[in-house]
Design a protein around this motif. Structure first.
Motif, PDB file in Angstrom:
ATOM      1  N   ASP A  13      42.802  38.528  31.010  1.00  0.00           N
ATOM      2  CA  ASP A  13      43.644  37.334  31.557  1.00  0.00           C
ATOM      3  C   ASP A  13      42.773  36.529  32.337  1.00  0.00           C
ATOM      4  O   ASP A  13      42.763  35.167  32.186  1.00  0.00           O
ATOM      5  CB  ASP A  13      45.060  37.667  32.127  1.00  0.00           C
ATOM      6  CG  ASP A  13      46.032  38.167  31.424  1.00  0.00           C
ATOM      7  OD1 ASP A  13      46.136  38.036  30.265  1.00  0.00           O
ATOM      8  OD2 ASP A  13      47.069  38.870  32.063  1.00  0.00           O
ATOM      9  N   ASN A  14      41.995  36.874  33.201  1.00  0.00           N
ATOM     10  CA  ASN A  14      40.992  36.140  33.849  1.00  0.00           C
ATOM     11  C   ASN A  14      40.114  35.568  33.151  1.00  0.00           C
ATOM     12  O   ASN A  14      39.672  34.588  33.614  1.00  0.00           O
ATOM     13  CB  ASN A  14      40.360  37.197  34.903  1.00  0.00           C
ATOM     14  CG  ASN A  14      41.214  37.658  36.095  1.00  0.00           C
ATOM     15  OD1 ASN A  14      42.134  37.127  36.452  1.00  0.00           O
ATOM     16  ND2 ASN A  14      40.970  38.841  36.600  1.00  0.00           N
ATOM     17  N   CYS A  61      50.469  47.401  27.537  1.00  0.00           N
ATOM     18  CA  CYS A  61      49.485  46.938  28.505  1.00  0.00           C
ATOM     19  C   CYS A  61      48.674  45.642  27.644  1.00  0.00           C
ATOM     20  O   CYS A  61      47.661  45.294  27.918  1.00  0.00           O
ATOM     21  CB  CYS A  61      48.535  47.704  28.917  1.00  0.00           C
ATOM     22  SG  CYS A  61      49.138  49.115  30.102  1.00  0.00           S
ATOM     23  N   LYS A 118      43.665  44.536  30.864  1.00  0.00           N
ATOM     24  CA  LYS A 118      44.394  43.489  30.469  1.00  0.00           C
ATOM     25  C   LYS A 118      44.284  42.283  31.458  1.00  0.00           C
ATOM     26  O   LYS A 118      44.196  41.061  31.294  1.00  0.00           O
ATOM     27  CB  LYS A 118      45.830  43.811  30.563  1.00  0.00           C
ATOM     28  CG  LYS A 118      46.930  42.742  30.300  1.00  0.00           C
ATOM     29  CD  LYS A 118      46.749  42.042  28.762  1.00  0.00           C
ATOM     30  CE  LYS A 118      47.982  41.312  28.670  1.00  0.00           C
ATOM     31  NZ  LYS A 118      48.160  39.723  29.422  1.00  0.00           N
ATOM     32  N   GLU A 119      44.113  42.870  32.914  1.00  0.00           N
ATOM     33  CA  GLU A 119      43.933  41.726  33.738  1.00  0.00           C
ATOM     34  C   GLU A 119      42.523  41.016  33.678  1.00  0.00           C
ATOM     35  O   GLU A 119      42.449  39.994  33.751  1.00  0.00           O
ATOM     36  CB  GLU A 119      43.803  42.615  35.245  1.00  0.00           C
ATOM     37  CG  GLU A 119      43.745  41.882  36.494  1.00  0.00           C
ATOM     38  CD  GLU A 119      43.680  42.458  37.675  1.00  0.00           C
ATOM     39  OE1 GLU A 119      44.787  43.233  37.971  1.00  0.00           O
ATOM     40  OE2 GLU A 119      42.733  42.482  38.249  1.00  0.00           O
ATOM     41  N   CYS A 120      41.716  41.875  33.173  1.00  0.00           N
ATOM     42  CA  CYS A 120      40.333  41.316  32.973  1.00  0.00           C
ATOM     43  C   CYS A 120      40.484  40.176  31.937  1.00  0.00           C
ATOM     44  O   CYS A 120      39.879  39.079  32.041  1.00  0.00           O
ATOM     45  CB  CYS A 120      39.413  42.265  32.734  1.00  0.00           C
ATOM     46  SG  CYS A 120      37.449  42.025  32.430  1.00  0.00           S
ATOM     47  N   LEU A 177      45.772  48.541  32.295  1.00  0.00           N
ATOM     48  CA  LEU A 177      46.185  47.460  33.026  1.00  0.00           C
ATOM     49  C   LEU A 177      44.977  46.565  33.472  1.00  0.00           C
ATOM     50  O   LEU A 177      44.980  45.228  33.547  1.00  0.00           O
ATOM     51  CB  LEU A 177      47.084  47.892  34.120  1.00  0.00           C
ATOM     52  CG  LEU A 177      48.401  47.893  33.876  1.00  0.00           C
ATOM     53  CD1 LEU A 177      49.255  48.326  34.941  1.00  0.00           C
ATOM     54  CD2 LEU A 177      48.959  46.761  32.854  1.00  0.00           C
ATOM     55  N   ILE A 178      43.791  47.260  33.868  1.00  0.00           N
ATOM     56  CA  ILE A 178      42.524  46.838  34.212  1.00  0.00           C
ATOM     57  C   ILE A 178      42.026  45.876  33.301  1.00  0.00           C
ATOM     58  O   ILE A 178      41.722  44.580  33.290  1.00  0.00           O
ATOM     59  CB  ILE A 178      41.599  47.749  34.850  1.00  0.00           C
ATOM     60  CG1 ILE A 178      42.082  48.498  36.058  1.00  0.00           C
ATOM     61  CG2 ILE A 178      40.044  47.172  35.011  1.00  0.00           C
ATOM     62  CD1 ILE A 178      41.161  49.793  36.561  1.00  0.00           C
TER      63      ILE A 178
END
Ligand SMILES: *Cc1c(COP(=O)(O)O)cnc(C)c1O
Length: 232
Positions: free
Chosen positions: A185-186, A215, A181-183, A178-179
């Motif tokens: 997206d950012n 994820c 995936k968030e990275c 998840l980290i």
């Protein structure tokens, strides 16, 4: 169907829509790669330049090769003429060297039927093991903000790659992906919002590809789940 082909077909049935399978064939003999090819597998992942170089001429020309291992600067010239994608770019230096060799070796790529530009993924370090390579999310943002990468005209930054910690703790694995995936997206929003080529999330191996797909993974890299244990 052979045992190996059954494994592939079983994995295919579990892949989410739009997720591609890279069959990680490192340390496995060419006969096994041909078995996989015979049931339609075209995309293979290797992690050592020498082994890749030896295998390429032994497989049909429409085999697609991905380099997934740690890549040393001096091996870039062996890899660039034969691969579609390099998953494991873990420094700006390596990125620049890939760009340089892609320019020098353009004709070899074109003769091999490959696109002029090499697709690369930036490797993220999200695992708890200190031994895994890659940028932390902060280092990655810093490297992209610096802007030097924009001079690379012979490659295409196609997304991110990561490996989770090798653990039974599925919650930890989930947290790490998840980290990532968030990275992704950012970084996409901040640096690649006008670049449709930045679209790949390469995470998920034999033991964790299902969690990876939950994820946002778009590419899974599966070795032992297809070919069995590796003999080193
Ligand atoms: C070896 C390797 C894999 C495949 O691992 P399995 O557990 O055999 O599926 C995937 N990604 C990378 C980077 C590897 O080195």
């Amino acid at each position: 169907m052979t045992e190996l082909q059954k494994q592939i077909s079983d994995i295919r049935s579990r892949l989410r829509n739009g997720v591609r399978l890279v069959a990680v064939s490192k340390f496995h003999p060419i006969t096994k790669l041909r078995e996989a090819y015979a049931c339609g597998q075209r995309c293979f992942g290797e992690s050592r330049a020498q082994e890749l170089q030896e295998k390429v001429p032994q497989m049909p020309a429409d085999t697609e090769w991905h380099f997934i291992g740690h890549l040393q600067q001096n091996k870039v010239k062996m890899v660039v003429p034969v691969v579609t994608m390099i998953h494991s770019v873990d420094s700006l230096h390596l990125l620049m060297e890939i760009d340089k060799q892609a320019s020098r070796l353009k004709d070899l790529r074109l003769n091999a039927g490959l696109p002029e530009k090499v697709k690369v993924l930036l490797q993220l370090h999200v695992a708890q093991e200190a031994t895994k390579f890659g940028f932390t999310p902060e280092e990655l943002t810093q490297m992209l903000e610096d802007g030097t990468w924009r001079t690379c005209k012979n490659l295409e930054i196609a997304g991110l790659m990561c490996m989770a910690t090798n653990t039974e703790d599925t919650e930890e694995i989930h947290r790490e992906f998840l980290i990532a995936k968030e990275c992704f997206d950012n970084i996409q929003a901040k640096f690649f919002s006008n670049d449709p080529n930045f679209c790949e999330c390469s995470w998920g191996m034999t033991e964790d590809y299902d969690i990876a797909m939950q994820c946002g993974s778009t590419i899974v890299r599966i070795g032992s789940g297809i070919f069995g244990e590796r003999e080193y």
